[in-house]
Design a protein around this motif. Sequence first.
Motif, PDB file in Angstrom:
ATOM      1  N   LEU A   1      41.036 -13.779  11.409  1.00  0.00           N
ATOM      2  CA  LEU A   1      39.950 -14.519  10.705  1.00  0.00           C
ATOM      3  C   LEU A   1      40.038 -14.712   9.377  1.00  0.00           C
ATOM      4  CD1 LEU A   1      37.178 -14.678  13.405  1.00  0.00           C
ATOM      5  CD2 LEU A   1      38.902 -16.499  13.304  1.00  0.00           C
ATOM      6  N   LEU A   2      39.824 -13.561   8.808  1.00  0.00           N
ATOM      7  CA  LEU A   2      39.587 -13.360   7.308  1.00  0.00           C
ATOM      8  C   LEU A   2      40.784 -13.993   6.444  1.00  0.00           C
ATOM      9  CD1 LEU A   2      38.337 -12.297   4.586  1.00  0.00           C
ATOM     10  CD2 LEU A   2      39.411  -9.806   5.214  1.00  0.00           C
ATOM     11  N   ILE A   3      42.308 -13.394   6.858  1.00  0.00           N
ATOM     12  CA  ILE A   3      43.288 -14.020   6.274  1.00  0.00           C
ATOM     13  C   ILE A   3      43.542 -15.324   6.369  1.00  0.00           C
ATOM     14  CG2 ILE A   3      45.881 -13.615   6.637  1.00  0.00           C
ATOM     15  CD1 ILE A   3      45.810 -10.771   7.243  1.00  0.00           C
ATOM     16  N   ARG A   4      43.057 -16.051   7.638  1.00  0.00           N
ATOM     17  CA  ARG A   4      43.599 -17.335   7.816  1.00  0.00           C
ATOM     18  C   ARG A   4      42.505 -18.271   7.236  1.00  0.00           C
ATOM     19  NH1 ARG A   4      47.533 -20.428   8.087  1.00  0.00           N
ATOM     20  NH2 ARG A   4      47.161 -22.172   9.203  1.00  0.00           N
ATOM     21  N   ALA A   5      41.352 -17.736   7.253  1.00  0.00           N
ATOM     22  CA  ALA A   5      40.296 -18.658   6.339  1.00  0.00           C
ATOM     23  C   ALA A   5      40.796 -18.523   4.909  1.00  0.00           C
ATOM     24  CB  ALA A   5      38.824 -17.798   6.565  1.00  0.00           C
ATOM     25  N   ILE A   6      41.165 -17.739   4.403  1.00  0.00           N
ATOM     26  CA  ILE A   6      41.546 -17.430   2.999  1.00  0.00           C
ATOM     27  C   ILE A   6      42.603 -18.670   2.713  1.00  0.00           C
ATOM     28  CG2 ILE A   6      42.439 -16.105   1.033  1.00  0.00           C
ATOM     29  CD1 ILE A   6      40.540 -13.898   2.108  1.00  0.00           C
ATOM     30  N   TRP A   7      43.659 -18.473   3.704  1.00  0.00           N
ATOM     31  CA  TRP A   7      44.899 -19.204   3.750  1.00  0.00           C
ATOM     32  C   TRP A   7      44.587 -20.441   3.706  1.00  0.00           C
ATOM     33  CZ3 TRP A   7      49.352 -16.827   6.772  1.00  0.00           C
ATOM     34  CH2 TRP A   7      50.740 -17.208   6.159  1.00  0.00           C
TER      35      TRP A   7
ATOM     36  N   LEU B   1      36.109 -20.879  -6.805  1.00  0.00           N
ATOM     37  CA  LEU B   1      36.599 -20.514  -5.268  1.00  0.00           C
ATOM     38  C   LEU B   1      37.039 -19.088  -4.850  1.00  0.00           C
ATOM     39  CD1 LEU B   1      37.807 -21.864  -2.788  1.00  0.00           C
ATOM     40  CD2 LEU B   1      40.186 -22.127  -3.751  1.00  0.00           C
ATOM     41  N   LEU B   2      37.458 -18.407  -5.667  1.00  0.00           N
ATOM     42  CA  LEU B   2      37.883 -16.786  -5.675  1.00  0.00           C
ATOM     43  C   LEU B   2      36.538 -16.209  -5.501  1.00  0.00           C
ATOM     44  CD1 LEU B   2      39.548 -14.462  -5.838  1.00  0.00           C
ATOM     45  CD2 LEU B   2      39.343 -14.713  -8.139  1.00  0.00           C
ATOM     46  N   SER B   3      35.505 -16.518  -6.015  1.00  0.00           N
ATOM     47  CA  SER B   3      34.023 -15.800  -5.893  1.00  0.00           C
ATOM     48  C   SER B   3      33.694 -16.045  -4.398  1.00  0.00           C
ATOM     49  CB  SER B   3      32.973 -16.285  -7.044  1.00  0.00           C
ATOM     50  OG  SER B   3      33.616 -16.129  -8.495  1.00  0.00           O
ATOM     51  N   LEU B   4      33.815 -17.382  -4.227  1.00  0.00           N
ATOM     52  CA  LEU B   4      33.193 -17.821  -2.665  1.00  0.00           C
ATOM     53  C   LEU B   4      33.963 -17.004  -1.680  1.00  0.00           C
ATOM     54  CD1 LEU B   4      32.501 -21.564  -3.018  1.00  0.00           C
ATOM     55  CD2 LEU B   4      31.095 -19.791  -2.900  1.00  0.00           C
ATOM     56  N   LEU B   5      35.434 -16.965  -1.892  1.00  0.00           N
ATOM     57  CA  LEU B   5      36.317 -16.288  -0.751  1.00  0.00           C
ATOM     58  C   LEU B   5      35.785 -14.692  -0.800  1.00  0.00           C
ATOM     59  CD1 LEU B   5      39.652 -17.917  -1.234  1.00  0.00           C
ATOM     60  CD2 LEU B   5      37.921 -18.593   0.603  1.00  0.00           C
ATOM     61  N   MET B   6      35.648 -14.224  -2.020  1.00  0.00           N
ATOM     62  CA  MET B   6      35.180 -12.701  -1.930  1.00  0.00           C
ATOM     63  C   MET B   6      33.802 -12.521  -0.999  1.00  0.00           C
ATOM     64  SD  MET B   6      36.281 -11.676  -5.877  1.00  0.00           S
ATOM     65  CE  MET B   6      35.639  -9.980  -5.799  1.00  0.00           C
ATOM     66  N   ILE B   7      32.781 -13.385  -1.373  1.00  0.00           N
ATOM     67  CA  ILE B   7      31.537 -13.127  -0.636  1.00  0.00           C
ATOM     68  C   ILE B   7      31.888 -13.363   0.807  1.00  0.00           C
ATOM     69  CG2 ILE B   7      29.462 -14.508  -0.307  1.00  0.00           C
ATOM     70  CD1 ILE B   7      29.389 -15.101  -3.104  1.00  0.00           C
ATOM     71  N   TYR B   8      32.634 -14.416   1.237  1.00  0.00           N
ATOM     72  CA  TYR B   8      33.004 -14.572   2.743  1.00  0.00           C
ATOM     73  C   TYR B   8      33.597 -13.360   3.331  1.00  0.00           C
ATOM     74  CZ  TYR B   8      36.007 -15.874   6.627  1.00  0.00           C
ATOM     75  OH  TYR B   8      36.639 -15.895   7.954  1.00  0.00           O
ATOM     76  N   GLY B   9      34.699 -12.620   2.365  1.00  0.00           N
ATOM     77  CA  GLY B   9      35.285 -11.482   2.881  1.00  0.00           C
ATOM     78  C   GLY B   9      34.387 -10.400   3.050  1.00  0.00           C
TER      79      GLY B   9
END
Length: 291
Positions: A216-222, A269-277
Amino acid sequence: MISIREPWLYLAPTLLFIFLLVLVPLITGITYAFYDFDLISGTKEFVGLDQFTRILSEDALFTKSLLNTLFWTSASLFFQFTLGLLLALILNSGFRGIQLVQPVLFIPWAVPSFLIGLMWVWMFNPVTGPLPYIFEAIGILNEPENILSDPDLAMWGPIVANIWFGIPFFTIMLLAALRSIPNDIYEAASIDGISGLQAFRHITVPLIAPTIIITLLIRAIWISNFAEIIIVMTNGGPANSTQIVATYIYDTAYQKMDFGYASVISIALLSLLMIYGLILGRIRQKMTTYF
């Protein structure tokens, strides 16, 4: 006796490779956010945090693209994961003819994203494809029309294409996780009178939970960075209804030639994805405790 420095000597080529191909471009891209570029004259002007202020207070299109990204990512991820898990469970049952069916299910993963976009554009076109007539027959549309031209429905076009493309990823990963579970555990559970649904909830899900979280983590970032299908199918239109952050970055950098502001959007976008992770990592810990 092995020296303390010796392992670092073996790691040095890999670390150097990561530094040159990952960290250097990342740091360079971040510095672009503090400059206003004029590619025609080849000059740049230091503007400090002005562009960060712009994205927070003045850019309504960024807000719209961010909301579109959340919808695009969550809808694609939900259906990809659900259908991928279902297919993995079916394949793991070992039914007859699985050797013939399994390669067919993985075909979408081998198709280039550009061709996927073109194929689904044709499928949604009432002149060349069957989907508008199917939608009319089941009551989704009043008449055969291209949903890619409707701002209210256009996003579902790339989402459907992305779901078709991404299902094999979850199927492969989850199938591998399912096949790593020893059959002895299920046999013991069956002897204790545990039903199939209870075994799935208390045995299968906890044992494949690490794989679920990672996929889920990899695919969401993808998916959140996956702009190719949208660019081919709608190019962010109509009326920016399919504009996600990744396509907005592309338009800002290569259509408007504003690399400085495109860097600011990329940092957001990078910041939001880091928070998601971080959130997903916390959920993984909670799931381990719960199960």
